[in-house]
Enzyme design. Structure first.
Site, PDB file in Angstrom:
ATOM      1  N   LYS A  63     -11.136  -2.485   5.935  1.00 21.18           N
ATOM      2  CA  LYS A  63     -12.277  -3.251   5.399  1.00 21.18           C
ATOM      3  C   LYS A  63     -12.283  -4.658   5.996  1.00 21.18           C
ATOM      4  CE  LYS A  63      -9.269  -4.535   1.615  1.00 21.18           C
ATOM      5  NZ  LYS A  63      -8.793  -4.234   0.274  1.00 21.18           N
ATOM      6  N   ARG A  77     -10.042  -4.895 -12.320  1.00 24.35           N
ATOM      7  CA  ARG A  77     -11.054  -5.146 -11.298  1.00 24.35           C
ATOM      8  C   ARG A  77     -11.936  -3.912 -11.270  1.00 24.35           C
ATOM      9  NH1 ARG A  77      -9.328  -6.815  -5.194  1.00 24.35           N
ATOM     10  NH2 ARG A  77      -8.859  -4.599  -5.155  1.00 24.35           N
ATOM     11  N   TYR A  79     -12.416 -37.401  12.051  1.00 25.38           N
ATOM     12  CA  TYR A  79     -13.181 -37.718  10.837  1.00 25.38           C
ATOM     13  C   TYR A  79     -12.297 -38.327   9.750  1.00 25.38           C
ATOM     14  CZ  TYR A  79     -17.319 -35.158  12.409  1.00 25.38           C
ATOM     15  OH  TYR A  79     -18.427 -34.739  13.095  1.00 25.38           O
ATOM     16  N   MET A  90     -15.400 -29.097  13.173  1.00 26.01           N
ATOM     17  CA  MET A  90     -16.037 -27.789  13.338  1.00 26.01           C
ATOM     18  C   MET A  90     -15.635 -27.124  14.656  1.00 26.01           C
ATOM     19  SD  MET A  90     -20.075 -26.786  13.533  1.00 26.01           S
ATOM     20  CE  MET A  90     -20.499 -27.445  11.936  1.00 26.01           C
TER      21      MET A  90
HETATM   22  C1  LIG Z   1      -7.467  -4.065   0.362  1.00 26.47           C
HETATM   23  C2  LIG Z   1      -6.886  -2.946  -0.388  1.00 26.47           C
HETATM   24  C3  LIG Z   1      -5.746  -2.290   0.074  1.00 26.47           C
HETATM   25  C4  LIG Z   1      -4.908  -2.825   1.214  1.00 26.47           C
HETATM   26  O1  LIG Z   1      -4.177  -3.922   0.693  1.00 26.47           O
HETATM   27  P1  LIG Z   1      -3.128  -4.771   1.551  1.00 26.47           P
HETATM   28  O2  LIG Z   1      -2.572  -5.726   0.553  1.00 26.47           O
HETATM   29  O3  LIG Z   1      -3.904  -5.461   2.604  1.00 26.47           O
HETATM   30  O4  LIG Z   1      -2.131  -3.828   2.085  1.00 26.47           O
HETATM   31  C5  LIG Z   1      -5.333  -1.153  -0.604  1.00 26.47           C
HETATM   32  N1  LIG Z   1      -6.004  -0.725  -1.694  1.00 26.47           N
HETATM   33  C6  LIG Z   1      -7.090  -1.346  -2.181  1.00 26.47           C
HETATM   34  C7  LIG Z   1      -7.769  -0.825  -3.393  1.00 26.47           C
HETATM   35  C8  LIG Z   1      -7.561  -2.490  -1.553  1.00 26.47           C
HETATM   36  O5  LIG Z   1      -8.626  -3.124  -2.059  1.00 26.47           O
END
Ligand SMILES: *Cc1c(COP(=O)(O)O)cnc(C)c1O
Length: 395
Positions: A53, A151, A275, A328
């Site tokens: 992802k 969650r 800056y 930037m």
């Molecule tokens: C992102 C995610 C993972 C991978 O987690 P890492 O900490 O990057 O290994 C696995 N399971 C779920 C549900 C996630 O959201």
């Protein structure tokens, strides 16, 4: 062996991207594959999937899926249906799970591309079952149960209610039961054990279904967290899964960022740099200004001020500290030490040279620490204007 060095296409008509981009992002897909193999070995007989992802944690979703698939990975986890479509184009036969679940109305698109939603609420289950009726066949899904993270996923009481109804899972071809650890980066956190026990119980309610609890950190917590399938993300990409990995990371680093020196200048003692004049030169300094900044995902907070040192870069094997704020498009490095000799044998940094901002001796954890964030955010935030190169040996 064939050494591939691919560059992103340059749409601007310049042929030499090397001389037109400010910074270069090199992604070592060999190291990515080796990290997967390493994690796969750690979990014994369990299957090693991959979380890709967030655009493959910033390195490029398509490239990550292609390389991991070549290494033997057959299951991928993405957050969104769009990401699933991209992964599907690269890996036609892999299992692709959508962690965000069944977004309302997304069902037909998921089915058209053989994407598996991770159902996380009673509503999603009902919508998937309705669709199964329409299609007159059971539809593949994973089920997310919540064991303490609050969650996504069904609470234990909701699972009880669900299973109390007749034909509770009718129309669902249940491929995986999964839950997610909330505090696994700290192996001593009591929630790890509580979640594991809650998951064991929930798992017993779905006999014969494959089970998955571990992310990267979960893999390092030990075999009782491995179950049938692990879903590592950050460790594949060389980031820190456990808090301890920030200083001692067993994974290979796969990402390197180098930025070009645009200018070298003298800054007299007592004058501020950048800056806010956040850092005042304490002595006459030689300063290199490089062509990268927070627009490239190099966080502003990784800069220095009079009270706080910032991150450092590497020029020709030597450490050079950031001096002043990150802008930037620009970062200033104090190269005074590298200019001490200033002779023909050791002329010091020159305009056009590269300074390494990330990778090698500069760990993601070190930069993330200075930026007061975590490896995940640093990686996924790497910008889009790099000269991106992928290294991979294809047998
Ligand atoms: C992102 C995610 C993972 C991978 O987690 P890492 O900490 O990057 O290994 C696995 N399971 C779920 C549900 C996630 O959201």
């Amino acid at each position: 062996m064939d050494r591939h060095d691919t560059r992103s296409d340059s749409p601007d008509g310049f042929t030499d991207q090397e001389a037109t981009s400010g910074a270069r992002l090199t992604i070592d897909l060999n190291a990515l594959k080796q990290n997967w193999q390493d994690l796969n070995a750690r979990i014994g007989a369990a299957e090693c999937a991959a979380a890709v992802k967030g655009n493959g944690y910033g390195i490029g979703l398509e490239q990550a899926v292609a390389a991991l698939n070549r290494a033997g990975c057959q299951s991928f986890f993405v957050a969104l249906p769009d990401e699933g479509l991209k992964a599907r184009k690269i890996a036609p036969t892999a299992d692709i799970f959508i962690l965000g679940g069944l977004m309302r109305g997304s069902g037909p698109d998921l089915l058209a591309h053989d994407l598996i939603p991770v159902l996380g609420s009673i509503e999603e289950i009902r919508e998937w079952q309705n669709l199964a009726q329409t299609y007159s066949r059971p539809l593949p899904a994973a089920l997310h149960v919540d064991t303490g993270m609050n969650r996504l996923g069904l609470r234990e009481s909701e699972v009880d209610d669900l299973l109390g109804t007749p034909n509770a899972m009718e129309g669902i071809d249940l491929r995986l039961l999964m839950s997610h650890l909330a505090c696994a980066s700290d192996p001593d956190h009591p929630l790890n054990r509580q979640q594991k026990i809650a998951f064991q119980h929930l798992r017993s309610l779905f006999p014969g279904t494959r089970a998955s609890l571990a992310n990267s950190a979960g893999i390092f917590l030990g075999s009782e967290f491995h179950h049938d399938l692990a879903r590592p993300g950050i460790s594949l990409y060389g980031g820190a899964a456990l808090d301890a990995h920030v200083h001692d990371n067993p994974m290979r680093s796969i990402v390197k960022v180098d930025a070009r020196i645009l200018q070298i200048r003298n800054v007299p003692a007592g004058e501020g740099i950048g800056y806010g004049s956040a850092e005042i030169a304490k002595r006459d300094a030689r300063v290199a200004i490089v062509a990268a900044g927070y627009a490239d995902g190099f966080h502003r907070r990784a800069g220095s001020s009079d009270n706080n040192p910032g991150a450092f870069g590497i020029w020709s094997g030597r450490k050079v500290p950031i001096i002043g704020r990150v802008s930037m498009d620009l970062i200033a490095f104090d190269i005074t030490e590298c200019c001490a000799h200033n002779n023909s044998i050791d002329p010091g940094p020159q305009r056009g040279d590269w300074i390494t901002l990330l990778g090698g001796a500069v760990s993601i954890g070190a930069v993330a620490g200075h930026a007061q964030t975590i490896d995940y955010e640093l990686l996924t935030g790497l910008g889009s204007r790099y000269d991106r190169r992928y290294l991979e040996d294809i047998a």
